[in-house]
Design an enzyme around this catalytic site. Sequence first.
Site, PDB file in Angstrom:
ATOM      1  NE  ARG A 103      -4.262  -1.344  -0.124  1.00 48.17           N
ATOM      2  CZ  ARG A 103      -4.359  -2.322  -1.018  1.00 48.17           C
ATOM      3  NH1 ARG A 103      -3.357  -2.596  -1.835  1.00 48.17           N
ATOM      4  NH2 ARG A 103      -5.474  -3.030  -1.109  1.00 48.17           N
ATOM      5  CG  HIS A 151      -3.113  -0.960  -7.311  1.00 47.87           C
ATOM      6  ND1 HIS A 151      -3.443  -0.286  -6.158  1.00 47.87           N
ATOM      7  CD2 HIS A 151      -3.195  -2.283  -6.985  1.00 47.87           C
ATOM      8  CE1 HIS A 151      -3.720  -1.149  -5.193  1.00 47.87           C
ATOM      9  NE2 HIS A 151      -3.570  -2.379  -5.675  1.00 47.87           N
TER      10      HIS A 151
END
Length: 311
Positions: free
Chosen positions: A227, A275
């Site tokens: 993250r 991502h």
Amino acid sequence: MALLIETGLSDWISDAEIADTIRKMLPGADVRTPDTIGDTSEISMVAVVGLSNDHPKRLPNLQLVQKLGAGVETIVSNPHLPEHVRIARLKPDAPAQGIAEWFVAYILHRQRNMAFHEAAQRNSEWLPKAPVFTPDTVVGVLGLGHIGARSAKMLRAIGFQVMGWSRSPKEIEGVTCLHGEDALPVLLGQCDHVCAILPSTPQTIGLFDAQMLAVMKPGSQLLNAGRGDLIDEDALIKALDQGTPGHAVLDVTSKEPLPTDSPLWTHPCVTITPHVSGWHLGEALADVADNFQRLSAGTPLLHEVDRARGY
Ligand code: NDP
């Protein structure tokens, strides 16, 4: 008892497609989508990518939030989710394999001077540059869970020296496993590449601040697929300008999509991927169906999240 599929993501896979797949696995099951929601008091489980603030209000008899993915930080921290509601995540093989490959790809890209040779080719230049020898290279993996352990094993199988770091002690053949806060600087000081695949929790947010970045090996590479909030991005830019670390490869950023005016986009020592490291869900929907059955039967859930721990 009904299962509601509500991803809100039309560009990925539609709610109707997910619902159809689950109905095929569980013939006769009451699987609904926002278009067929009916009486919301009958819904005991919702499958989401992100939980909205009004989900708990709209679904008064909710018992389980099933994340269609791995990171549950926004669900765990949702202040509207009653304490008795359980949370489960997915642990499919496909994204774990994908993220391990992403680490390997960007480590080898640097080891083998690929950017250098591609640039030389554009100038028709024959410029031999020695690759870095794999057995002399130390790779650290931060997070030795579902994805981290697999990444550590893949890196070890290729021939790297591998160190790992987690909250609790671990044993992985051929991998030097460390744990606990004090061990992180010890590991960082020895690694040529550091692969972060940690969940976002109060303990990991901002872990890579100026002080932590400064203990990395000069010229080393930091790769983050966990993250974005793990890294203080302003501190990272300053650290890269000083050469410690020497490069960062980021699949996740503190704000996604990364704003167009972020200096990370144009920094010469930063590689951004949007991502995509763990793209494929694989067969994970079987676990959603399984969890709906388990919830109905009152048996232990697959991959239940520890709400207090945050992952
Ligand atoms: P797991 O829960 O299986 O593993 C998490 C690991 O992190 C564990 O080894 C855990 O230690 C360790 N950890 C957690 N907190 C700390 C801490 N404070 N200090 C040291 N170690 C810690 O998760 P996964 O491997 O499945 O996924 C990890 C994260 O990757 C997800 O939470 C998600 O945010 C991200 N992700 C990103 C994707 C992408 O596409 N970029 C796709 C999938 C996941 P211990 O074993 O001791 O509990």
